[in-house]
Write a protein that holds these residues in place. Structure first.
Motif, PDB file in Angstrom:
ATOM      1  N   PRO A 121      -8.049   6.731   9.844  1.00  0.00           N
ATOM      2  CA  PRO A 121      -6.736   6.171   9.490  1.00  0.00           C
ATOM      3  C   PRO A 121      -6.475   6.185   7.986  1.00  0.00           C
ATOM      4  O   PRO A 121      -5.329   6.343   7.557  1.00  0.00           O
ATOM      5  CB  PRO A 121      -6.788   4.733  10.036  1.00  0.00           C
ATOM      6  N   ALA A 122      -7.548   6.044   7.189  1.00  0.00           N
ATOM      7  CA  ALA A 122      -7.385   6.110   5.737  1.00  0.00           C
ATOM      8  C   ALA A 122      -6.973   7.513   5.299  1.00  0.00           C
ATOM      9  O   ALA A 122      -6.177   7.675   4.371  1.00  0.00           O
ATOM     10  CB  ALA A 122      -8.685   5.699   5.038  1.00  0.00           C
ATOM     11  N   LEU A 123      -7.491   8.538   5.987  1.00  0.00           N
ATOM     12  CA  LEU A 123      -7.115   9.925   5.678  1.00  0.00           C
ATOM     13  C   LEU A 123      -5.627  10.154   5.946  1.00  0.00           C
ATOM     14  O   LEU A 123      -4.923  10.746   5.123  1.00  0.00           O
ATOM     15  CB  LEU A 123      -7.937  10.902   6.521  1.00  0.00           C
ATOM     16  N   VAL A 124      -5.163   9.682   7.092  1.00  0.00           N
ATOM     17  CA  VAL A 124      -3.747   9.845   7.442  1.00  0.00           C
ATOM     18  C   VAL A 124      -2.878   9.077   6.451  1.00  0.00           C
ATOM     19  O   VAL A 124      -1.851   9.572   5.975  1.00  0.00           O
ATOM     20  CB  VAL A 124      -3.479   9.360   8.882  1.00  0.00           C
ATOM     21  N   GLY A 125      -3.309   7.858   6.123  1.00  0.00           N
ATOM     22  CA  GLY A 125      -2.570   7.049   5.153  1.00  0.00           C
ATOM     23  C   GLY A 125      -2.531   7.699   3.790  1.00  0.00           C
ATOM     24  O   GLY A 125      -1.495   7.684   3.105  1.00  0.00           O
ATOM     25  N   SER A 126      -3.654   8.301   3.368  1.00  0.00           N
ATOM     26  CA  SER A 126      -3.717   8.956   2.067  1.00  0.00           C
ATOM     27  C   SER A 126      -2.757  10.130   1.986  1.00  0.00           C
ATOM     28  O   SER A 126      -2.098  10.341   0.956  1.00  0.00           O
ATOM     29  CB  SER A 126      -5.148   9.440   1.797  1.00  0.00           C
ATOM     30  N   LEU A 127      -2.675  10.909   3.059  1.00  0.00           N
ATOM     31  CA  LEU A 127      -1.743  12.038   3.094  1.00  0.00           C
ATOM     32  C   LEU A 127      -0.310  11.548   2.917  1.00  0.00           C
ATOM     33  O   LEU A 127       0.451  12.100   2.112  1.00  0.00           O
ATOM     34  CB  LEU A 127      -1.887  12.794   4.418  1.00  0.00           C
ATOM     35  N   ALA A 128       0.043  10.485   3.647  1.00  0.00           N
ATOM     36  CA  ALA A 128       1.394   9.926   3.537  1.00  0.00           C
ATOM     37  C   ALA A 128       1.641   9.362   2.137  1.00  0.00           C
ATOM     38  O   ALA A 128       2.710   9.556   1.543  1.00  0.00           O
ATOM     39  CB  ALA A 128       1.589   8.830   4.589  1.00  0.00           C
ATOM     40  N   GLY A 129       0.629   8.670   1.572  1.00  0.00           N
ATOM     41  CA  GLY A 129       0.775   8.071   0.245  1.00  0.00           C
ATOM     42  C   GLY A 129       0.917   9.111  -0.853  1.00  0.00           C
ATOM     43  O   GLY A 129       1.722   8.953  -1.775  1.00  0.00           O
ATOM     44  N   ALA A 130       0.129  10.197  -0.764  1.00  0.00           N
ATOM     45  CA  ALA A 130       0.204  11.252  -1.770  1.00  0.00           C
ATOM     46  C   ALA A 130       1.549  11.977  -1.706  1.00  0.00           C
ATOM     47  O   ALA A 130       2.143  12.305  -2.742  1.00  0.00           O
ATOM     48  CB  ALA A 130      -0.947  12.241  -1.579  1.00  0.00           C
ATOM     49  N   LEU A 131       2.034  12.233  -0.486  1.00  0.00           N
ATOM     50  CA  LEU A 131       3.351  12.867  -0.334  1.00  0.00           C
ATOM     51  C   LEU A 131       4.461  11.975  -0.887  1.00  0.00           C
ATOM     52  O   LEU A 131       5.404  12.457  -1.526  1.00  0.00           O
ATOM     53  CB  LEU A 131       3.622  13.189   1.145  1.00  0.00           C
ATOM     54  N   PHE A 132       4.327  10.677  -0.657  1.00  0.00           N
ATOM     55  CA  PHE A 132       5.293   9.728  -1.209  1.00  0.00           C
ATOM     56  C   PHE A 132       5.247   9.756  -2.738  1.00  0.00           C
ATOM     57  O   PHE A 132       6.278   9.734  -3.410  1.00  0.00           O
ATOM     58  CB  PHE A 132       4.993   8.319  -0.692  1.00  0.00           C
ATOM     59  N   SER A 133       4.024   9.845  -3.299  1.00  0.00           N
ATOM     60  CA  SER A 133       3.845   9.831  -4.748  1.00  0.00           C
ATOM     61  C   SER A 133       4.509  11.021  -5.427  1.00  0.00           C
ATOM     62  O   SER A 133       5.152  10.870  -6.465  1.00  0.00           O
ATOM     63  CB  SER A 133       2.349   9.827  -5.090  1.00  0.00           C
ATOM     64  N   ILE A 134       4.384  12.220  -4.839  1.00  0.00           N
ATOM     65  CA  ILE A 134       4.935  13.406  -5.500  1.00  0.00           C
ATOM     66  C   ILE A 134       6.456  13.483  -5.383  1.00  0.00           C
ATOM     67  O   ILE A 134       7.098  14.260  -6.088  1.00  0.00           O
ATOM     68  CB  ILE A 134       4.307  14.715  -4.958  1.00  0.00           C
ATOM     69  N   ASN A 135       7.018  12.656  -4.482  1.00  0.00           N
ATOM     70  CA  ASN A 135       8.473  12.688  -4.277  1.00  0.00           C
ATOM     71  C   ASN A 135       9.212  11.519  -4.925  1.00  0.00           C
ATOM     72  O   ASN A 135      10.439  11.532  -4.989  1.00  0.00           O
ATOM     73  CB  ASN A 135       8.789  12.725  -2.773  1.00  0.00           C
ATOM     74  N   ILE A 136       8.470  10.523  -5.404  1.00  0.00           N
ATOM     75  CA  ILE A 136       9.102   9.387  -6.060  1.00  0.00           C
ATOM     76  C   ILE A 136       9.548   9.816  -7.458  1.00  0.00           C
ATOM     77  O   ILE A 136       8.940  10.717  -8.077  1.00  0.00           O
ATOM     78  CB  ILE A 136       8.124   8.187  -6.132  1.00  0.00           C
ATOM     79  N   SER A 137      10.588   9.208  -7.986  1.00  0.00           N
ATOM     80  CA  SER A 137      11.079   9.606  -9.310  1.00  0.00           C
ATOM     81  C   SER A 137      10.083   9.226 -10.402  1.00  0.00           C
ATOM     82  O   SER A 137       9.297   8.283 -10.245  1.00  0.00           O
ATOM     83  CB  SER A 137      12.431   8.938  -9.610  1.00  0.00           C
ATOM     84  N   GLU A 138      10.135   9.972 -11.491  1.00  0.00           N
ATOM     85  CA  GLU A 138       9.228   9.727 -12.626  1.00  0.00           C
ATOM     86  C   GLU A 138       9.384   8.306 -13.169  1.00  0.00           C
ATOM     87  O   GLU A 138       8.399   7.621 -13.456  1.00  0.00           O
ATOM     88  CB  GLU A 138       9.537  10.741 -13.735  1.00  0.00           C
ATOM     89  N   GLN A 139      10.611   7.867 -13.321  1.00  0.00           N
ATOM     90  CA  GLN A 139      10.863   6.534 -13.871  1.00  0.00           C
ATOM     91  C   GLN A 139      10.345   5.439 -12.941  1.00  0.00           C
ATOM     92  O   GLN A 139       9.722   4.474 -13.391  1.00  0.00           O
ATOM     93  CB  GLN A 139      12.353   6.329 -14.116  1.00  0.00           C
ATOM     94  N   ALA A 140      10.580   5.596 -11.645  1.00  0.00           N
ATOM     95  CA  ALA A 140      10.119   4.600 -10.674  1.00  0.00           C
ATOM     96  C   ALA A 140       8.597   4.518 -10.669  1.00  0.00           C
ATOM     97  O   ALA A 140       8.023   3.424 -10.614  1.00  0.00           O
ATOM     98  CB  ALA A 140      10.642   4.945  -9.278  1.00  0.00           C
ATOM     99  N   LEU A 141       7.924   5.676 -10.738  1.00  0.00           N
ATOM    100  CA  LEU A 141       6.460   5.693 -10.760  1.00  0.00           C
ATOM    101  C   LEU A 141       5.939   5.031 -12.022  1.00  0.00           C
ATOM    102  O   LEU A 141       4.955   4.284 -11.994  1.00  0.00           O
ATOM    103  CB  LEU A 141       5.948   7.129 -10.661  1.00  0.00           C
TER     104      LEU A 141
END
Length: 256
Positions: A82-102
């Motif tokens: 489950p951590a692997l699946v969560g990590s994939l979702a989290g990393a995809l979210f990270s690359i799509n979030i705006s620079e300012q928000a991150l």
């Protein structure tokens, strides 16, 4: 890619300190993440590049635990997946979030982690180690998916969440919890790295220099931990995290 001597020195020093405190206490990414941003990487690049050092450091840690016969892969697979699946979702979210928000998220996270370190809730968690009888449940799958998501997204401070999940949620003692913690981090970091490589956000030169510092810091800590102790490291970490938070959020610009 060219890199100045001072940048190399700062990366090695940050890696040394991060590897040192990761071995003694954890939360080394609270140092390396803002340092990478200070050296000119964007929040996205810093977040991605930091994973190179984490991945290499945890390869060594997992190998050591396996040598000591503390870590069993098969019995912990239900926590890793489950951590692997969560990590994939989290990393995809990270690359799509705006620079300012991150950037704002990283700054706010540093402030929050300052108070986590200050009030030491992990001390209470450690006192519960081995006292809770844990059995595999659906809730554990959800918890470790969420921890994996956070790790894939930002990483900094995930050690505390994993310790809480493994001790309070699963019932492991501290030795078991630390061994399984590094296994989970290694596995989900591999997934996150694939996403960040695909997104082209990793600065490999900075990442490998940082890794050298991390490995050296971990070696020093494992050899001289008893002489140095955790207490002085905690105070240094508190100061460094608060200064980093103020820098990332632009507080210094408002004051001076």
């Amino acid at each position: 890619m060219d890199i100045s001597g001072i940048n190399i020195l700062l990366l090695i020093l940050a890696g040394l300190f991060a590897g040192f405190i990761n071995t003694l206490a954890g939360s080394g990414s609270l140092i390396t993440l803002p340092m990478l941003m200070f050296l000119g990487l964007s929040p996205h690049q810093a977040n991605a590049t930091n994973r190179v050092a984490i991945f290499i450091q945890n390869i060594v840690a997992v190998r050591n635990f396996r040598k000591q016969k503390i870590l069993d892969y098969k019995s912990n697979l239900y926590l890793v997946l489950p951590a692997l699946v969560g990590s994939l979702a989290g990393a995809l979210f990270s690359i799509n979030i705006s620079e300012q928000a991150l950037n704002y998220f990283i700054g706010a996270l540093l402030f929050v982690m300052f108070f986590v370190i200050l009030f030491k809730p992990d001390k209470w968690i450690k006192e519960q180690a081995g006292q809770i009888e844990g059995k595999p449940t659906y809730w554990q799958l959800v918890i470790f998916f969420l921890i994996g998501f956070y790790g894939g997204f930002i990483q900094a401070g995930v050690g505390f969440l994993l310790l809480a999940g493994l001790v309070l949620g699963v019932g492991y003692n501290l030795i078991q919890a630390n061994a399984v913690k590094v296994l989970i981090v290694l596995c989900y970091t591999a997934i996150a790295l694939i996403v960040f490589i695909w997104a082209g956000q990793i600065n490999y030169l900075y990442g490998f220099i940082l890794s050298a510092g991390n490995a050296t810091g971990a070696f020093i800590a494992s050899k001289y931990a008893k002489q140095i102790g955790v207490k002085p490291i905690r105070y240094i970490l508190l100061i460094a995290v608060m200064l980093a938070a103020m820098k990332v959020l632009g507080v210094f610009g408002l004051l001076f």
